[in-house]
Write a protein that holds these residues in place. Sequence first.
Motif, PDB file in Angstrom:
ATOM      1  N   TRP A 155       3.098  13.607   5.176  1.00 10.55           N
ATOM      2  CA  TRP A 155       4.464  13.635   4.645  1.00 10.55           C
ATOM      3  C   TRP A 155       5.191  12.357   5.023  1.00 10.55           C
ATOM      4  CZ3 TRP A 155       8.979  13.723   7.700  1.00 10.55           C
ATOM      5  CH2 TRP A 155       8.752  13.807   9.074  1.00 10.55           C
ATOM      6  N   ASP A 156       6.322  12.124   4.342  1.00  8.04           N
ATOM      7  CA  ASP A 156       7.162  10.966   4.630  1.00  8.04           C
ATOM      8  C   ASP A 156       8.551  11.225   4.049  1.00  8.04           C
ATOM      9  OD1 ASP A 156       7.893   8.545   5.639  1.00  8.04           O
ATOM     10  OD2 ASP A 156       6.383   7.376   4.541  1.00  8.04           O
ATOM     11  N   TYR A 157       9.526  10.423   4.461  1.00 10.54           N
ATOM     12  CA  TYR A 157      10.889  10.552   3.937  1.00 10.54           C
ATOM     13  C   TYR A 157      11.433   9.160   3.634  1.00 10.54           C
ATOM     14  CZ  TYR A 157      12.307   9.188   8.669  1.00 10.54           C
ATOM     15  OH  TYR A 157      12.465   8.509   9.857  1.00 10.54           O
ATOM     16  N   TYR A 158      12.392   9.078   2.696  1.00  9.15           N
ATOM     17  CA  TYR A 158      12.913   7.800   2.231  1.00  9.15           C
ATOM     18  C   TYR A 158      14.434   7.832   2.186  1.00  9.15           C
ATOM     19  CZ  TYR A 158       8.043   7.623   0.973  1.00  9.15           C
ATOM     20  OH  TYR A 158       6.685   7.687   1.034  1.00  9.15           O
ATOM     21  N   LEU A 159      15.027   6.801   2.822  1.00 12.73           N
ATOM     22  CA  LEU A 159      16.485   6.659   2.907  1.00 12.73           C
ATOM     23  C   LEU A 159      17.008   5.489   2.088  1.00 12.73           C
ATOM     24  CD1 LEU A 159      16.977   7.267   6.742  1.00 12.73           C
ATOM     25  CD2 LEU A 159      18.166   8.547   4.958  1.00 12.73           C
ATOM     26  N   LEU A 160      16.170   4.474   1.890  1.00 18.53           N
ATOM     27  CA  LEU A 160      16.620   3.227   1.276  1.00 18.53           C
ATOM     28  C   LEU A 160      16.003   3.032  -0.102  1.00 18.53           C
ATOM     29  CD1 LEU A 160      16.296   0.894   4.402  1.00 18.53           C
ATOM     30  CD2 LEU A 160      18.345   2.091   3.586  1.00 18.53           C
ATOM     31  N   SER A 161      16.792   2.454  -0.987  1.00 18.46           N
ATOM     32  CA  SER A 161      16.305   2.128  -2.328  1.00 18.46           C
ATOM     33  C   SER A 161      15.459   0.876  -2.271  1.00 18.46           C
ATOM     34  CB  SER A 161      17.488   1.921  -3.288  1.00 18.46           C
ATOM     35  OG  SER A 161      18.217   3.088  -3.481  1.00 18.46           O
ATOM     36  N   ARG A 162      14.154   1.062  -2.276  1.00 17.24           N
ATOM     37  CA  ARG A 162      13.225  -0.061  -2.269  1.00 17.24           C
ATOM     38  C   ARG A 162      11.814   0.495  -2.476  1.00 17.24           C
ATOM     39  NH1 ARG A 162      10.346  -0.509   2.499  1.00 17.24           N
ATOM     40  NH2 ARG A 162      11.187   0.568   4.356  1.00 17.24           N
ATOM     41  N   GLU A 163      10.830  -0.378  -2.404  1.00 15.49           N
ATOM     42  CA  GLU A 163       9.440   0.068  -2.520  1.00 15.49           C
ATOM     43  C   GLU A 163       8.911   0.414  -1.130  1.00 15.49           C
ATOM     44  OE1 GLU A 163       5.138  -1.888  -3.535  1.00 15.49           O
ATOM     45  OE2 GLU A 163       6.779  -2.291  -4.970  1.00 15.49           O
ATOM     46  N   HIS A 164       8.411   1.624  -0.976  1.00 11.39           N
ATOM     47  CA  HIS A 164       7.811   2.081   0.275  1.00 11.39           C
ATOM     48  C   HIS A 164       6.298   2.197   0.086  1.00 11.39           C
ATOM     49  CE1 HIS A 164      11.807   3.368   1.865  1.00 11.39           C
ATOM     50  NE2 HIS A 164      12.053   3.556   0.573  1.00 11.39           N
ATOM     51  N   THR A 165       5.574   2.227   1.189  1.00 11.21           N
ATOM     52  CA  THR A 165       4.119   2.383   1.105  1.00 11.21           C
ATOM     53  C   THR A 165       3.638   3.429   2.098  1.00 11.21           C
ATOM     54  OG1 THR A 165       3.740   0.595   2.706  1.00 11.21           O
ATOM     55  CG2 THR A 165       3.716   0.014   0.360  1.00 11.21           C
ATOM     56  N   LEU A 166       2.566   4.093   1.712  1.00 14.39           N
ATOM     57  CA  LEU A 166       1.900   5.070   2.582  1.00 14.39           C
ATOM     58  C   LEU A 166       0.425   4.702   2.617  1.00 14.39           C
ATOM     59  CD1 LEU A 166       2.224   7.799   4.179  1.00 14.39           C
ATOM     60  CD2 LEU A 166       1.496   8.934   2.073  1.00 14.39           C
ATOM     61  N   GLU A 167      -0.073   4.435   3.812  1.00 13.80           N
ATOM     62  CA  GLU A 167      -1.442   3.938   3.951  1.00 13.80           C
ATOM     63  C   GLU A 167      -2.438   5.076   4.186  1.00 13.80           C
ATOM     64  OE1 GLU A 167      -2.580   0.956   3.500  1.00 13.80           O
ATOM     65  OE2 GLU A 167      -0.657  -0.087   3.281  1.00 13.80           O
ATOM     66  N   PHE A 168      -3.539   5.043   3.436  1.00 14.18           N
ATOM     67  CA  PHE A 168      -4.711   5.869   3.713  1.00 14.18           C
ATOM     68  C   PHE A 168      -5.780   4.903   4.224  1.00 14.18           C
ATOM     69  CE2 PHE A 168      -2.308   8.036   0.443  1.00 14.18           C
ATOM     70  CZ  PHE A 168      -2.324   9.362   0.849  1.00 14.18           C
ATOM     71  N   LYS A 169      -5.951   4.834   5.525  1.00 12.30           N
ATOM     72  CA  LYS A 169      -6.799   3.797   6.124  1.00 12.30           C
ATOM     73  C   LYS A 169      -8.225   3.869   5.608  1.00 12.30           C
ATOM     74  CE  LYS A 169      -4.106   3.250  10.342  1.00 12.30           C
ATOM     75  NZ  LYS A 169      -4.104   3.308  11.832  1.00 12.30           N
ATOM     76  N   GLU A 170      -8.750   5.086   5.478  1.00 10.48           N
ATOM     77  CA  GLU A 170     -10.079   5.222   4.895  1.00 10.48           C
ATOM     78  C   GLU A 170     -10.260   6.629   4.353  1.00 10.48           C
ATOM     79  OE1 GLU A 170     -13.423   5.647   7.832  1.00 10.48           O
ATOM     80  OE2 GLU A 170     -11.920   4.777   9.172  1.00 10.48           O
ATOM     81  N   TRP A 171     -10.994   6.736   3.251  1.00  6.23           N
ATOM     82  CA  TRP A 171     -11.278   8.041   2.677  1.00  6.23           C
ATOM     83  C   TRP A 171     -12.308   8.747   3.537  1.00  6.23           C
ATOM     84  CZ3 TRP A 171      -7.317   8.467  -0.091  1.00  6.23           C
ATOM     85  CH2 TRP A 171      -6.856   7.431  -0.907  1.00  6.23           C
ATOM     86  N   GLU A 172     -12.140  10.045   3.663  1.00 10.53           N
ATOM     87  CA  GLU A 172     -12.980  10.812   4.594  1.00 10.53           C
ATOM     88  C   GLU A 172     -14.448  10.826   4.187  1.00 10.53           C
ATOM     89  OE1 GLU A 172     -13.242  15.483   5.564  1.00 10.53           O
ATOM     90  OE2 GLU A 172     -11.313  14.566   6.052  1.00 10.53           O
ATOM     91  N   SER A 173     -14.699  10.803   2.892  1.00 12.53           N
ATOM     92  CA  SER A 173     -16.073  10.910   2.402  1.00 12.53           C
ATOM     93  C   SER A 173     -16.139  10.364   0.984  1.00 12.53           C
ATOM     94  CB  SER A 173     -16.532  12.373   2.418  1.00 12.53           C
ATOM     95  OG  SER A 173     -15.694  13.141   1.568  1.00 12.53           O
ATOM     96  N   LYS A 174     -17.344  10.292   0.487  1.00 16.80           N
ATOM     97  CA  LYS A 174     -17.527   9.873  -0.903  1.00 16.80           C
ATOM     98  C   LYS A 174     -16.838  10.853  -1.838  1.00 16.80           C
ATOM     99  CE  LYS A 174     -21.023   8.929  -4.427  1.00 16.80           C
ATOM    100  NZ  LYS A 174     -22.473   8.925  -4.756  1.00 16.80           N
ATOM    101  N   GLU A 175     -16.871  12.169  -1.487  1.00 16.50           N
ATOM    102  CA  GLU A 175     -16.254  13.185  -2.331  1.00 16.50           C
ATOM    103  C   GLU A 175     -14.744  12.974  -2.441  1.00 16.50           C
ATOM    104  OE1 GLU A 175     -20.167  14.386  -1.328  1.00 16.50           O
ATOM    105  OE2 GLU A 175     -18.503  13.826   0.010  1.00 16.50           O
TER     106      GLU A 175
END
Length: 527
Positions: A130-150
Amino acid sequence: MLILLKKTLFVFLVVFIFGFFFASQIDGLKAPFHPLDILPVLPRQVSWPIMNYLNSAVDLLPSFVGTASSTNNSLEWKGACFYENTAWLEFNNKSGSEFGGGTLHIKVSKAHSWTCMDLYIFATPYRVTWDYYLLSREHTLEFKEWESKEEYEYVKHKGVSIFLMQAGMLGTLQALWDVFPLFTNTGWGENSNIGFLKKHMGASFEQRPQPWVTNISTDDIHSGDFLALSKIRGRWGGFETLEKWVSGAYAGHSAVCLRDSEGKLWVGESGHEDEKGEDVIAILPWDEWWDFELTKDDSNPHIALLPLRRDIQAEFNESAAWEYARSMEGKPYGYHNLIFSWIDTIEGNYPPPLDAHLVASVMTVWSQLQPAYAANMWNEALNKRLGTQGLGLPEVLVEVEKRGSSFAELLAIPERDNWVYTDGKSTSCVAFVLEMYKAAGIFGQLGSSIEVTEFTIKDTYILNIFENDSSRLPQWCNDGDTVELPFCQIRGKYRMELPGYNTMDLYAHMNERCPSMPPKYYRPEGC
């Protein structure tokens, strides 16, 4: 204090009206505040009634807005705070792992005030964050690595699911405050459950005249007579409140009466708590069961006895009913098919903001927190529907997509009475009663074309199998009540309601395709 309350309320109303006028009249400018943003700083006597009116426990549920995938296929939606939002997913391999990771870009703009914020939940079949946003701008959420090929293949084709907490920070906190007491064993909890059912289902909860416990003569109770229970406080009270809301049932638990060859009265119940604290199927002497409900059940149960119609009683096969009951005694409560009796359609069983996407995400969370619980509640049942074995929830979701289907379609596949799980046949409280009815011949030739594990408690008490002549009800039935009910309420402060009671004839494949949307819970003919 009253003068202060009136003055504060007047000030709030002025601010409220001005705020909306200001926001609507000045095109292109952002309001410095939104009227609802200042509620927390107002006196509690003013803020809480307004918050209770505007928000409820349902606001705790996030709303599905869509899936974010590639840059070329960005998702757009309107939030609770920010009215223009865009999201897209960029794949990368910053971690240097086998399948890489990704960056979810969320661009938010046009907030309705400077003080609001949007809360989001992001999910794949393998994770929830989850995440929350207060400011009008571009935000990012990182997925460092996918758990599996699936997971990588799933996200590549389906994207990351995004859910909005549509009530915002203030509404979500208020919703948490509303949900918590539903499960507390207190007067506060009882009033919260009653308030929820009044607001979302239109229940009345009219108080009955005392005595609130009927002086029963058990000689008037017969094999097959149905017991409908409604619990309104504590752990089971909160659970039943949510169950009633999604299914339209005005009772949350059930049991059945049985007489043995010597005339002794018993109660068969799926969901009886044994000495180990486990919910099992039990056959108890009436006196023991009734004493527990009167003196030990702290959920404040309201109980109604629904006598079978005389012609059906005459055909009730007691020996077959006992044979079935004994074959199930001691087996676990039917958790495997509990939710599937409620879900019959792709969209028509989910009160907003519930939907199949949210159900999948909730299942994902539970699968991570309590894998054994998740496997018991839905994994086996989902595998049954796919014709597979041993797949966990993530693998189930991937398999569904491979087949060109959807999780919503999978959930809507009817449960089969003959399915056998690792711990045997699975029956919820009402399915246990109806399986007994099947064995006793109540369904006649239709028994082979009806799956009783698809029935909710409402689906059962609306069946036209109960006594329809009030003169034949026991003399003690509704004794002392000023309102004559068509059934016998034997315990409870409030008058029980069973809308549609005793009106529906049996037919083949009934309750396999029925919607259940509050507050009317309209049921198409033949569903």
